[in-house]
Design a protein around this motif. Structure first.
Motif, mmCIF file in Angstrom:
data_model
loop_
_atom_site.group_PDB
_atom_site.id
_atom_site.type_symbol
_atom_site.label_atom_id
_atom_site.label_comp_id
_atom_site.label_asym_id
_atom_site.label_seq_id
_atom_site.Cartn_x
_atom_site.Cartn_y
_atom_site.Cartn_z
ATOM 1 N N VAL A 42 -2.025 9.184 12.430
ATOM 2 C CA VAL A 42 -0.909 8.596 12.573
ATOM 3 C C VAL A 42 -1.161 7.611 11.710
ATOM 4 C CG1 VAL A 42 -1.163 6.868 14.396
ATOM 5 C CG2 VAL A 42 1.083 7.743 13.921
ATOM 6 N N ILE A 49 1.884 5.245 8.729
ATOM 7 C CA ILE A 49 3.693 4.874 8.530
ATOM 8 C C ILE A 49 3.774 5.697 6.748
ATOM 9 C CG2 ILE A 49 4.099 3.903 9.405
ATOM 10 C CD1 ILE A 49 3.457 1.388 7.720
ATOM 11 N N ASP A 50 2.661 5.879 6.266
ATOM 12 C CA ASP A 50 2.803 5.892 4.512
ATOM 13 C C ASP A 50 2.548 7.866 4.696
ATOM 14 O OD1 ASP A 50 2.799 5.988 2.036
ATOM 15 O OD2 ASP A 50 0.853 5.144 1.550
ATOM 16 N N PHE A 80 1.203 -1.104 -0.329
ATOM 17 C CA PHE A 80 0.339 0.243 -0.057
ATOM 18 C C PHE A 80 0.857 1.050 -0.043
ATOM 19 C CE2 PHE A 80 -3.008 3.339 1.495
ATOM 20 C CZ PHE A 80 -3.439 2.953 1.324
ATOM 21 N N GLN A 81 1.479 1.256 1.002
ATOM 22 C CA GLN A 81 2.824 2.136 0.791
ATOM 23 C C GLN A 81 3.053 2.765 -0.034
ATOM 24 O OE1 GLN A 81 2.867 0.346 3.256
ATOM 25 N NE2 GLN A 81 1.326 0.719 4.749
ATOM 26 N N ILE A 127 -13.726 3.743 1.109
ATOM 27 C CA ILE A 127 -14.555 3.712 3.049
ATOM 28 C C ILE A 127 -14.977 4.875 3.373
ATOM 29 C CG2 ILE A 127 -12.457 1.900 3.214
ATOM 30 C CD1 ILE A 127 -10.602 3.281 4.132
ATOM 31 N N VAL A 133 -7.581 -1.055 8.680
ATOM 32 C CA VAL A 133 -6.591 -1.155 8.782
ATOM 33 C C VAL A 133 -5.604 -2.266 8.934
ATOM 34 C CG1 VAL A 133 -4.735 -0.065 9.953
ATOM 35 C CG2 VAL A 133 -6.350 2.057 9.239
ATOM 36 N N ALA A 136 -9.464 5.839 -0.254
ATOM 37 C CA ALA A 136 -10.097 6.476 0.372
ATOM 38 C C ALA A 136 -11.580 7.070 0.291
ATOM 39 C CB ALA A 136 -9.555 8.234 1.252
ATOM 40 N N GLY A 183 -4.366 7.950 6.821
ATOM 41 C CA GLY A 183 -4.262 8.218 5.855
ATOM 42 C C GLY A 183 -4.642 9.256 5.571
ATOM 43 N N VAL A 218 -9.839 2.182 11.199
ATOM 44 C CA VAL A 218 -10.608 1.562 10.284
ATOM 45 C C VAL A 218 -10.195 1.331 9.298
ATOM 46 C CG1 VAL A 218 -13.269 2.461 9.317
ATOM 47 C CG2 VAL A 218 -12.559 3.171 11.685
ATOM 48 N N VAL A 270 2.102 -3.607 16.030
ATOM 49 C CA VAL A 270 1.772 -2.500 16.201
ATOM 50 C C VAL A 270 0.209 -2.170 17.469
ATOM 51 C CG1 VAL A 270 0.398 -0.975 15.032
ATOM 52 C CG2 VAL A 270 2.294 -2.079 14.087
ATOM 53 N N ASN A 323 -16.363 5.390 7.092
ATOM 54 C CA ASN A 323 -15.697 6.170 8.284
ATOM 55 C C ASN A 323 -16.838 7.354 8.771
ATOM 56 O OD1 ASN A 323 -12.892 5.892 8.008
ATOM 57 N ND2 ASN A 323 -12.668 6.985 6.231
ATOM 58 N N ASN A 366 -9.805 11.558 5.721
ATOM 59 C CA ASN A 366 -10.819 11.414 5.937
ATOM 60 C C ASN A 366 -11.679 11.731 7.395
ATOM 61 O OD1 ASN A 366 -13.091 10.716 5.253
ATOM 62 N ND2 ASN A 366 -13.556 11.221 3.281
ATOM 63 N N ILE A 411 -1.367 -3.624 8.117
ATOM 64 C CA ILE A 411 -1.033 -3.472 8.999
ATOM 65 C C ILE A 411 0.288 -4.968 8.911
ATOM 66 C CG2 ILE A 411 0.477 -3.563 11.080
ATOM 67 C CD1 ILE A 411 -2.087 -1.913 11.883
HETATM 68 C C1 LIG Z 1 -7.330 1.251 4.545
HETATM 69 S S1 LIG Z 1 -5.995 2.453 4.226
HETATM 70 C C2 LIG Z 1 -6.976 3.562 5.668
HETATM 71 C C3 LIG Z 1 -6.697 4.833 5.308
HETATM 72 C C4 LIG Z 1 -7.625 6.590 5.639
HETATM 73 N N1 LIG Z 1 -7.772 5.369 6.916
HETATM 74 C C5 LIG Z 1 -8.478 6.991 4.938
HETATM 75 O O1 LIG Z 1 -9.723 7.498 4.929
HETATM 76 O O2 LIG Z 1 -7.611 7.371 4.043
HETATM 77 C C6 LIG Z 1 -4.854 1.761 5.824
HETATM 78 C C7 LIG Z 1 -4.090 2.828 6.327
HETATM 79 O O3 LIG Z 1 -3.252 2.611 6.798
HETATM 80 C C8 LIG Z 1 -1.885 2.524 7.103
HETATM 81 N N2 LIG Z 1 -0.777 1.885 7.560
HETATM 82 C C9 LIG Z 1 -0.733 0.609 7.242
HETATM 83 N N3 LIG Z 1 0.048 0.069 8.377
HETATM 84 C C10 LIG Z 1 0.711 0.978 9.563
HETATM 85 C C11 LIG Z 1 0.957 0.979 10.809
HETATM 86 N N4 LIG Z 1 2.052 -0.305 10.905
HETATM 87 N N5 LIG Z 1 1.193 2.210 11.096
HETATM 88 C C12 LIG Z 1 0.246 3.289 11.192
HETATM 89 N N6 LIG Z 1 -0.099 3.383 10.010
HETATM 90 C C13 LIG Z 1 -0.840 1.650 8.697
HETATM 91 C C14 LIG Z 1 -1.299 2.225 5.488
HETATM 92 O O4 LIG Z 1 -0.457 2.942 5.333
HETATM 93 C C15 LIG Z 1 -2.845 3.186 4.853
HETATM 94 O O5 LIG Z 1 -3.226 4.567 5.207
#
Ligand SMILES: C[S@@+](CC[C@H](N)C(=O)[O-])C[C@H]1O[C@@H](n2cnc3c(N)ncnc32)[C@H](O)[C@@H]1O
Length: 354
Positions: free
Chosen positions: A208, A210-211, A139-140, A154, A255, A151, A188, A253, A267, A158, A191, A259
């Motif tokens: 928060v 990581i991307d 994803f990242q 989903i 998420v 975004a 992300g 949500v 995490v 949200n 939103n 991971i």
């Molecule tokens: C399905 S997206 C959700 C995006 C966001 N909630 C939105 O509405 O745009 C999943 C998100 O989880 C993040 N993610 C994945 N592993 C993560 C970690 N270890 N710590 C923080 N974020 C993480 C991804 O980078 C991604 O932005």
């Protein structure tokens, strides 16, 4: 062969029925691309704004090739997405305007369709190699457009989380209404942060991720909404970005399954550490079927598809046993409440021991 009717398959299996299913799925493929074209070319939007129009006039409005738009309209009519009068003046069928023509509507599914037509299609192209090598395209670091389409896909979930689910959880809502603090992991494009800040005007929210790809858009959205005094967007891991025992609510949500499996227990441990004693961990995610029998049950239909579609992202959708083990091993030893929400999402709620 089980006797009861199973999802997508009649109890008595005939060759004709199996053939019919393949034709129906092939029709679904065309329907997805027809919708993608309708969104991308502005056909749904234009029909929503000014309905009852012949295809030629619709083509003229949008500067498109008239015979192609005629075929698009005829097919969309056949698929039940458009209605028409005897003069072949087309309009959107009921609810199609909100579902495919209005990105701001809670029922909008354009993002979900385009996640398939734009991105999953590319991933499936590279799948044959990936099946030989186990390679992933995480994803990242993909693209801002990818982050935006995710975004959008989903956004409806949200909205449901901010407006219905959290307000319906008394312990959580009480904390947030009383000026509590919320950490959203995997925020992300931000939103959900905006929706939460609106739903709980007293709460302070931290997002928060990581991307960095979506975070620029998140910061900009927070600034434009005038919420910078209550909403903070931080890049990094939960452990590095979130202080310990600082939050009343930690929320994820869609998420947990994103991971990477090797860092997932760590995490969830960091999330538990970020919670104050008595704070709430709230997870909305998909639950992978634990048995083959469950793969044919309707409640697992959506996560089953995600498991395949996101395989090449390196995602592994957790089963209920894994979800519960992750929480327990992170020290969240209290009762875990589990509920099915929407079409295939699971809500998990647990309180950190005081
Ligand atoms: C399905 S997206 C959700 C995006 C966001 N909630 C939105 O509405 O745009 C999943 C998100 O989880 C993040 N993610 C994945 N592993 C993560 C970690 N270890 N710590 C923080 N974020 C993480 C991804 O980078 C991604 O932005």
């Amino acid at each position: 062969m089980p006797n009861q009717t199973q999802q997508g398959r009649p109890a008595e299996v005939s060759a004709d029925a199996q053939v019919a299913r393949i034709f129906e799925w092939r029709r679904g493929f065309n329907a997805m691309h027809l919708i993608d074209l309708g969104i991308g070319l502005g056909l749904f939007r234009s029909l929503a704004e000014a309905p009852d129009v012949p295809a030629g006039e619709l083509a003229g409005r949008l500067g498109l090739h008239a015979p192609y738009v005629e075929t698009w309209c005829t097919t969309a009519y056949g698929f039940g997405l458009l209605d028409a009068d005897e003069e072949r003046r087309f309009r959107l069928a009921p609810f199609v305007g909100e579902i495919l023509g209005n990105p701001a509507h809670p029922r909008y599914l354009g993002g979900y369709v385009r996640l398939g037509t734009r991105f999953a299609t590319e991933d499936f192209r590279f799948a044959a190699d990936a099946f030989r090598t186990g390679q992933t395209a995480p994803f990242q670091g993909r693209s801002p457009e990818f982050a935006q389409v995710v975004a959008q896909a989903i956004a409806g979930v949200n909205l449901m989380v901010a407006r219905k689910i959290l307000p319906g959880l008394p312990g959580v809502a009480d904390q947030l209404n009383a000026g509590g603090t919320l950490l959203e992991v995997g925020c992300g494009t931000g939103n959900l942060q905006l929706q939460l800040a609106k739903a709980f005007p007293q709460a302070r929210c931290t997002g928060v991720d990581i991307d960095p790809t979506g975070l620029a858009a998140a910061r900009e959205a927070v600034r434009r909404a005038g919420l910078a005094d209550r909403v903070e967007i931080v890049e990094g891991t939960v452990g590095a970005a979130a202080p310990k025992a600082a939050f009343d609510v930690v929320l994820m949500v869609e998420v947990l399954h994103e991971i990477a499996p090797d860092v997932r227990p760590g995490v969830v441990r960091e999330c538990a550490a970020a919670l104050k004693p008595g704070g709430w961990m709230v997870i909305v995610d998909e639950t992978y079927p634990s048995t083959l029998a469950e793969t044919r049950q309707p409640e697992f239909s959506f996560p089953l598809q995600t498991g395949l579609e996101e395989l090449m992202w390196g995602n592994v959708v957790p089963t209920r046993e894994e979800q519960e083990r992750l929480l327990r091993e992170a020290g969240l030893s209290g009762r875990v409440d589990r509920a099915l929400i929407g079409a295939g999402f699971t809500l998990l709620t647990t309180q950190k021991p005081s």
